[in-house]
Design an enzyme around this catalytic site. Structure first.
Site, short mmCIF file in Angstrom:
data_model
loop_
_atom_site.label_atom_id
_atom_site.label_comp_id
_atom_site.label_asym_id
_atom_site.label_seq_id
_atom_site.Cartn_x
_atom_site.Cartn_y
_atom_site.Cartn_z
CB SER A 1 -0.93 2.62 1.27
OG SER A 1 -1.77 2.14 0.27
CG HIS B 1 -2.94 7.72 2.10
ND1 HIS B 1 -3.34 8.96 1.65
CD2 HIS B 1 -3.33 6.84 1.15
CE1 HIS B 1 -3.94 8.82 0.47
NE2 HIS B 1 -3.94 7.55 0.15
CG HIS C 1 2.79 -1.48 2.02
ND1 HIS C 1 2.99 -0.13 2.00
CD2 HIS C 1 1.90 -1.73 1.05
CE1 HIS C 1 2.23 0.42 1.08
NE2 HIS C 1 1.55 -0.53 0.47
CB CYS D 1 0.87 -3.46 -2.22
SG CYS D 1 -0.43 -2.31 -1.69
#
Ligand SMILES: [Zn+2]
Ligand SMILES: [Zn+2]
Length: 367
Positions: free
Chosen positions: A40, A43, A59, A165
């Site tokens: 992610s 991205h 994250h 995550c």
């Protein structure tokens, strides 16, 4: 503190001195010990998803609480914590019905500072964007207390961070979103960090057949270590037909962990009647998925989404740590490389290039 700052899409992150604010009433300052580099992040780094620049990405983190605000009750200084990008308010309809993983998508203002307040992160007085209310490619994070879960101090940080995550997204989707039953059949499309966690989750849930689908033979080999019973390479065979043949008509559950229209549609088409396809991958804004409408009626197949494994993370994280201790959750095998802050650009590029040998590259900070 030092952080890896993104100033332009696809450009190398720069290691800069960043000012981090003091905790407000419900905020917590955490010194990070480890952070995973997740797809992610790519991205946003490659500009596919919009980010407010400059920004600090990252994250998937774990660390030690340094300082807490006056109203904080969930954690205290010295606690070891795992962060999450889906904080919960505890009072909305979603939280009160047990679906706290979507709270942050509707109540997000509660978890960040308002424009009238000093920013959490700044460089020479200039505000720096806080990615997903975390910004973990940094030595410290300042976050809402409901973005943290305290965990046992003997849990190694470079494994703990992954739970925040990739692991909860994969495993949680199996346990909570799809509710995979013992003895059922499962297909997982995409065997990166999230896909491997979904495979691992399906094995823990007792699926009888777990079919890993990926274009990389190296990743398929890795999938077997996480519990895949069969592998399919769509570069060599028709994935839908292969899965249907292996399961005599299609799987009960499929998981799309890539984030593409084509794989989402494949995930649906490889289901048997009454099967459930769960899309976990990040499909780019503007991309639509097409499925034959009549099949919904004729076959009762379902296509659903799941964010962050439909988690209840303060319940889930300690349980996942126990499964790791028992040797059932294979966090050790997920870590393919340990790097420093200055290695993140290379790690993002590796993920973008879809290197077959990469599961999770983890930034570890000096202990
Ligand atoms: Zn992630
Ligand atoms: Zn809520």
């Amino acid at each position: 503190m030092k952080a890896a700052v993104m100033r332009a899409p696809n450009a190398p992150l720069s290691i800069e001195d960043v000012t981090i604010s003091k905790p407000g009433p419900r905020e917590v300052l955490v010194r990070l010990k480890a952070v995973g580099v997740c797809h992610s992040d790519v991205h946003f780094w490659d500009g596919n998803f919009p980010a407010e620049l400059p920004v600090i990405l990252g994250h998937e983190s774990a660390g030690i609480v340094e300082e807490v605000g006056s109203m904080v009750s969930a954690v205290k200084p010295g606690d070891h914590v795992i962060s999450i990008l889906s904080p919960f308010c505890g009072t909305c309809e979603y939280c009160l019905t047990g679906h706290m993983s979507v709270c942050h998508t509707v109540n997000k203002d509660q978890f960040q500072r308002q424009p009238t307040e000093a920013p959490r992160l700044a460089i020479k007085g200039e505000k720096v964007g806080q990615f997903l209310n975390l910004s973990s490619f940094a030595e410290q994070i300042l976050v809402h207390e409901n973005a943290l879960c305290a965990v046992d101090k003997d849990m190694p940080m470079d494994k703990a961070c992954l739970i925040g995550c990739g692991v909860i997204t994969g495993v949680g989707s199996v346990f909570h979103s799809a509710k995979v039953e013992p003895g059922s059949t499962v297909a997982v499309l995409g065997c990166g960090g999230v896909g491997l966690a979904a495979i691992n989750g399906a094995a823990i849930a007792g699926a009888s057949r777990i079919i890993a689908v990926d274009l990389s033979d190296e990743k398929l080999q890795m999938a077997v270590r996480f519990g895949a019973t069969d592998t399919v390479n769509p570069g060599k065979v028709n994935a839908i037909e292969a899965v249907k043949e292996l399961t005599k008509g299609g799987v009960h559950y499929s998981f799309e962990c890539v984030g593409l229209k084509q794989t989402a549609e494949q995930a649906y088409h490889m289901l048997r009647p009454r099967g459930v396809a769960t899309v976990i991958g990040m499909i780019s804004p503007g991309v639509n998925i097409e499925i034959p409408g009549i099949e919904l009626l004729a076959t009762e197949k379902r296509l659903q989404g799941a964010i962050m494994g439909s988690n209840r993370f303060r319940v889930d994280f300690p349980r996942l740590i126990e499964l790791y201790r028992q040797g059932k959750l294979h966090l050790d095998d997920l870590v393919s490389d340990r790097i420093g802050l200055d290695g993140i650009t290379g790690a993002l590029q590796n993920l973008k290039d879809n290197k077959g040998t990469v599961a999770r590259q983890v930034v570890v900070f000096d202990q």
